[in-house]
Design a protein around this motif. Structure first.
Motif, PDB file in Angstrom:
ATOM      1  N   LEU A 582      25.186  49.835  28.351  1.00 61.98           N
ATOM      2  CA  LEU A 582      25.250  48.343  28.248  1.00 61.98           C
ATOM      3  C   LEU A 582      25.317  47.749  26.773  1.00 61.98           C
ATOM      4  O   LEU A 582      25.263  48.803  26.091  1.00 61.98           O
ATOM      5  N   THR A 583      25.609  46.437  26.524  1.00 63.01           N
ATOM      6  CA  THR A 583      25.625  46.203  25.262  1.00 63.01           C
ATOM      7  C   THR A 583      24.324  46.357  24.496  1.00 63.01           C
ATOM      8  O   THR A 583      23.239  46.509  24.945  1.00 63.01           O
ATOM      9  N   ASP A 584      24.417  46.584  23.104  1.00 63.45           N
ATOM     10  CA  ASP A 584      23.407  46.603  22.397  1.00 63.45           C
ATOM     11  C   ASP A 584      22.412  45.300  22.178  1.00 63.45           C
ATOM     12  O   ASP A 584      22.876  44.527  21.455  1.00 63.45           O
ATOM     13  N   LYS A 585      21.387  45.384  22.693  1.00 58.74           N
ATOM     14  CA  LYS A 585      20.330  44.222  22.487  1.00 58.74           C
ATOM     15  C   LYS A 585      19.426  44.454  21.534  1.00 58.74           C
ATOM     16  O   LYS A 585      18.897  43.411  20.977  1.00 58.74           O
ATOM     17  N   GLU A 586      19.132  45.819  21.105  1.00 56.43           N
ATOM     18  CA  GLU A 586      17.979  46.083  20.128  1.00 56.43           C
ATOM     19  C   GLU A 586      18.393  45.601  18.843  1.00 56.43           C
ATOM     20  O   GLU A 586      17.636  44.800  18.012  1.00 56.43           O
ATOM     21  N   HIS A 587      19.809  45.520  18.447  1.00 58.14           N
ATOM     22  CA  HIS A 587      20.240  45.071  17.044  1.00 58.14           C
ATOM     23  C   HIS A 587      20.693  43.891  17.180  1.00 58.14           C
ATOM     24  O   HIS A 587      21.374  43.401  15.800  1.00 58.14           O
ATOM     25  N   GLU A 588      20.878  43.288  18.030  1.00 54.68           N
ATOM     26  CA  GLU A 588      21.418  41.785  18.126  1.00 54.68           C
ATOM     27  C   GLU A 588      20.764  40.841  17.365  1.00 54.68           C
ATOM     28  O   GLU A 588      19.399  40.660  17.788  1.00 54.68           O
ATOM     29  N   ALA A 589      21.290  40.072  16.601  1.00 54.02           N
ATOM     30  CA  ALA A 589      20.412  38.899  15.723  1.00 54.02           C
ATOM     31  C   ALA A 589      20.391  37.856  16.693  1.00 54.02           C
ATOM     32  O   ALA A 589      21.150  36.569  16.324  1.00 54.02           O
ATOM     33  N   VAL A 590      19.340  37.946  17.560  1.00 50.30           N
ATOM     34  CA  VAL A 590      19.034  36.798  18.435  1.00 50.30           C
ATOM     35  C   VAL A 590      17.435  36.410  18.378  1.00 50.30           C
ATOM     36  O   VAL A 590      16.932  37.759  18.311  1.00 50.30           O
ATOM     37  N   ALA A 591      16.991  35.455  18.726  1.00 47.28           N
ATOM     38  CA  ALA A 591      15.525  35.387  18.903  1.00 47.28           C
ATOM     39  C   ALA A 591      15.184  35.209  20.369  1.00 47.28           C
ATOM     40  O   ALA A 591      15.152  34.279  21.088  1.00 47.28           O
ATOM     41  N   LYS A 600       1.164  39.257  22.477  1.00 48.86           N
ATOM     42  CA  LYS A 600       0.782  37.928  22.088  1.00 48.86           C
ATOM     43  C   LYS A 600       1.711  37.310  21.137  1.00 48.86           C
ATOM     44  O   LYS A 600       2.286  38.072  20.431  1.00 48.86           O
ATOM     45  N   LYS A 601       1.866  36.077  21.415  1.00 50.49           N
ATOM     46  CA  LYS A 601       2.656  35.088  20.546  1.00 50.49           C
ATOM     47  C   LYS A 601       4.431  35.773  20.619  1.00 50.49           C
ATOM     48  O   LYS A 601       4.906  35.924  19.349  1.00 50.49           O
ATOM     49  N   SER A 602       4.983  36.198  21.795  1.00 46.97           N
ATOM     50  CA  SER A 602       6.170  36.637  21.692  1.00 46.97           C
ATOM     51  C   SER A 602       7.165  35.772  21.231  1.00 46.97           C
ATOM     52  O   SER A 602       8.081  36.446  20.496  1.00 46.97           O
ATOM     53  N   LYS A 603       7.072  34.508  21.218  1.00 45.36           N
ATOM     54  CA  LYS A 603       7.974  33.728  20.700  1.00 45.36           C
ATOM     55  C   LYS A 603       8.214  33.663  19.310  1.00 45.36           C
ATOM     56  O   LYS A 603       9.081  33.871  18.664  1.00 45.36           O
ATOM     57  N   ASP A 604       6.797  33.828  18.689  1.00 41.86           N
ATOM     58  CA  ASP A 604       6.738  33.956  17.200  1.00 41.86           C
ATOM     59  C   ASP A 604       7.133  35.402  16.774  1.00 41.86           C
ATOM     60  O   ASP A 604       8.088  35.232  15.821  1.00 41.86           O
ATOM     61  N   LEU A 605       7.165  36.351  17.532  1.00 43.76           N
ATOM     62  CA  LEU A 605       7.689  37.628  17.027  1.00 43.76           C
ATOM     63  C   LEU A 605       9.123  37.845  17.125  1.00 43.76           C
ATOM     64  O   LEU A 605       9.750  38.161  16.334  1.00 43.76           O
ATOM     65  N   ALA A 606       9.630  36.980  18.152  1.00 43.08           N
ATOM     66  CA  ALA A 606      11.116  36.861  18.320  1.00 43.08           C
ATOM     67  C   ALA A 606      11.843  36.324  17.028  1.00 43.08           C
ATOM     68  O   ALA A 606      12.571  36.581  16.880  1.00 43.08           O
ATOM     69  N   GLY A 607      11.068  34.989  16.932  1.00 47.44           N
ATOM     70  CA  GLY A 607      11.515  34.349  15.491  1.00 47.44           C
ATOM     71  C   GLY A 607      11.509  35.197  14.237  1.00 47.44           C
ATOM     72  O   GLY A 607      12.277  35.219  13.483  1.00 47.44           O
ATOM     73  N   GLU A 608      10.525  35.970  14.209  1.00 44.51           N
ATOM     74  CA  GLU A 608      10.234  36.778  13.144  1.00 44.51           C
ATOM     75  C   GLU A 608      11.377  38.020  13.122  1.00 44.51           C
ATOM     76  O   GLU A 608      12.110  38.410  12.028  1.00 44.51           O
ATOM     77  N   ASP A 609      11.898  38.434  14.349  1.00 41.68           N
ATOM     78  CA  ASP A 609      12.625  39.506  14.324  1.00 41.68           C
ATOM     79  C   ASP A 609      14.038  38.928  14.055  1.00 41.68           C
ATOM     80  O   ASP A 609      14.866  39.529  13.483  1.00 41.68           O
ATOM     81  N   TYR A 610      14.298  37.882  14.440  1.00 40.65           N
ATOM     82  CA  TYR A 610      15.633  37.047  14.090  1.00 40.65           C
ATOM     83  C   TYR A 610      16.003  37.061  12.548  1.00 40.65           C
ATOM     84  O   TYR A 610      16.850  37.378  12.306  1.00 40.65           O
ATOM     85  N   ARG A 611      14.791  36.358  12.200  1.00 40.07           N
ATOM     86  CA  ARG A 611      14.897  36.153  10.630  1.00 40.07           C
ATOM     87  C   ARG A 611      15.123  37.646   9.803  1.00 40.07           C
ATOM     88  O   ARG A 611      15.803  37.347   8.859  1.00 40.07           O
TER      89      ARG A 611
END
Length: 622
Positions: A582-591, A600-611
């Motif tokens: 399937l398409t690459d989700k691991e390296h995709e630049a999205v939050a 814990k704080k999955s939304k914050d972790l997603a934001g950090e990953d995006y940045r």
């Protein structure tokens, strides 16, 4: 020359903004970049051209020339104001109020291109590292600039090839080859699917769509419950009334609903599902069915489909006052007949085919593993093929079967050169267009009385009732998809390779045999924008990008809907794009908070990953 660029000091945002809105205001005359294939974030062409131009031109560049080169040959803001005043007075000025054509349709002339090169550099290379639908590289080419477009997503990369690279390289020849392929395809698909879609019972009528409701069984009475939030069909009050057949009482065979077409709102039946909870419509029961029970049945494979309306078109002939005969097609709605629902026969055909199809990898067997904002999994969707009804899956599987056979024939006859590969690529994208309008996630738009495609929003929204197209009807379905793609190719070529070679016509690429009139080079890559291999350091003059925006769109998850089919068609021609399951989700630049589910704080972790990922992309561009 000063190093300061025009964009650092001035940009006519209001004018570009209004022209960007105007660009897609007419849904019947969109730029071809919009309707070639679904993509979830397409930049306006005029804004893309403005970003490129203003970044190349010096701060003291002639602003009038800049506006003219954009295609803004008037005052769109003032025009919009005049139109608003006229609307308040009940008048309509229409598009003529602007006094010039939409900006994207203007092709800068040779003198303007020469002015741009004089004020920037003779040879400019423009990079868009997250190119998506390809608006930025498309406009770079129209400005006579070398373009490098990249995207991590293979579906986007294929779209970029079809939007920019192939029209520039092959011109209208690729359209001719596509038409040859589609003519053969249409003959074969109609032959193999004969009888799959019943004819209309009345003369001069053709089916225009089939409306289905998902079903469960009432746990209290054993009746089949058709699930729909409402039963409206048209804005004039046309709708559906359920006629529950109680048979010989609870838990007896034949407890099903039939349907009547009615013509006023007060005659409509009430909806049978709301907030995930269902309501039994049988008068000797009438209980509410908890949402957990609905999900339980769906996950156990107990959710079915019931046809509740057939949409048709009738040809009506009339005479004008001068005696000339005219005809028009009028839409109508009718209750389904027993012979309209041939689901049992279709499932039998599918069972016979499925063994071979699975062995030959014709239909998508990949697990449905979307993570973000999706309700389909809780209603029993476990594999990507589950997003399609039996008849839809039969159509799409047969399409792949024919595509692969035609491709094998082309290879055997040594006819698969680069031009033919591109034509097959467009054929694959055309079949995607039909899938977008033929899944269990389409719906009937009551006010417009048309079918709405799968991706009318940026998620996989579960539909209690859905619309199925009639793909074999002349002018509809396959015909429509292929004609749309051919029309799109024509318009793309007209924009990147103007046909006229008259002086000052704006034809940058006429007479391709002449060494001084070659189209700019187009490069399309599919890789992480944080690690752009094959592009030497210091070799790019300008980076123009519109990055994926935080958590707005989960491109990879959405594009898997197409990817699982494309890798069985286009992937046989361009295997380098379709190497993954399937398409690459691991390296995709999205939050995407779903990637950090359970933490814990999955939304914050997603934001950090995006940045972090965007920082890597910016560093690579630098």
């Amino acid at each position: 020359m000063t190093n300061e660029r025009l964009i650092e000091h001035w940009l006519p945002i209001a004018e570009i903004g209004e022209e960007s809105v105007r660009e897609r205001r007419s849904m019947t005359a969109l730029p071809p970049t919009y309707y070639l294939h679904v993509w979830w974030a397409r930049r306006p062409l005029v804004a893309s051209r403005a970003a490129i131009l203003a970044s190349l031109l010096p701060a003291d560049a002639d602003r009038k020339k800049f506006m003219h080169m954009l295609g803004i040959h008037g005052d769109p803001v003032e025009s919009k104001r005049r139109m608003a005043i006229a609307t308040r007075k009940g008048e309509r000025l229409g598009a003529a109020a602007y006094g010039y054509k939409r900006a994207f349709s203007y092709q800068p002339v040779v003198e303007e291109i020469a002015w741009l090169k004089k004020n920037s550099s003779n040879e400019v290379k423009v990079l868009d590292p997250t190119a998506g639908g390809g608006s930025i590289p498309f406009e770079a080419i129209r400005l006579g600039l070398e373009s490098i477009s990249n995207d991590l997503n293979p579906v986007a990369s294929l779209i970029e090839l079809a939007t920019v690279a192939w029209p520039v390289k092959f011109g209208k020849e690729v359209k001719k080859e596509l038409i040859c392929l589609t003519d053969r395809f249409i003959v074969e698909i109609r032959k193999r699917l004969t009888g799959v879609f019943p004819d209309e019972p009345e003369a001069n009528c053709i089916p225009d769509g089939y409306l289905w409701a998902r079903t469960i069984v009432c746990p209290s009475c054993g009746g089949v419950i058709p699930l729909s939030p409402n039963w409206r069909l048209a804005p004039d009050g046309t709708g559906v009334r359920l006629v529950p057949q109680t048979a010989d009482g609870k838990y007896t065979p034949g407890r099903v609903c039939t349907f009547e077409i009615v013509h006023s709102l007060r005659e409509h039946s009430d909806g049978t599902v709301a907030g995930g909870d269902a309501r039994c419509p049988y008068p000797d029961c009438g209980i509410g069915v908890d949402g957990d029970e609905v999900k339980r049945q769906a996950q156990a494979g107990g959710m079915g489909d019931q046809l509740f309306c057939v949409v048709f078109k009738k040809r009506v002939e009339s005479l004008t006052k001068t005696g000339r005969r005219t005809e028009k097609w009028e839409r109508g709605y009718r209750s389904p007949r027993p012979e309209d629902d041939n689901s049992t026969r279709i499932r039998e055909i599918l069972v016979q085919k499925m063994e071979d199809w699975e062995a030959l990898d014709i239909v998508p067997n990949e697990k449905y593993d979307t993570m973000f904002c999706d309700r389909s999994k809780i209603y029993g969707v476990n594999f990507w093929r589950d997003l399609f009804s039996a008849r839809q899956l039969l159509c799409h599987g047969t399409s792949v079967e024919i595509f692969q056979e035609m491709l094998r024939e082309a290879r055997a006859d040594s006819q698969l050169d680069e031009l033919h590969k591109a034509a097959f690529g467009y054929l694959a994208l055309s079949l995607d267009k039909l899938r977008d309008y033929n899944s269990r996630m389409t719906r009937w738009h009551v006010n417009r009385e048309v079918m709405v495609n799968t991706f009318d929003r940026h998620d996989f929204s579960f539909k209690w009732s859905y619309a199925e197209s009639a793909p074999l009807i002349v002018g509809l379905g396959y015909d429509w998809a292929f004609e749309q793609t051919a029309k799109c190719i024509q318009e793309l070529v007209d924009l990147v390779r103007p046909a006229s070679a008259e002086p000052n016509s704006g034809d940058l690429f006429a007479s391709l045999s002449a060494p001084t009139c070659r189209p700019p080079k187009v490069t399309v890559t599919c890789q992480s924008a944080a690690r752009l291999s094959g592009i030497a350091a210091g070799s790019v003059d300008l980076v123009v990008m519109d990055p994926p925006y935080y958590d707005n769109v989960m491109y990879a998850e959405l594009s898997d809907f197409f990817y699982v089919w494309l890798k069985r068609t286009a992937g046989l021609i361009f295997p380098e794009l379709f190497r993954l399951q399937l398409t690459d989700k691991e390296h995709e630049a999205v939050a995407n908070p779903a990637r950090f589910a359970g933490q814990k704080k999955s939304k914050d972790l997603a934001g950090e990953d995006y940045r972090d990922k965007m920082a890597g992309i910016f560093a690579e561009c630098r």
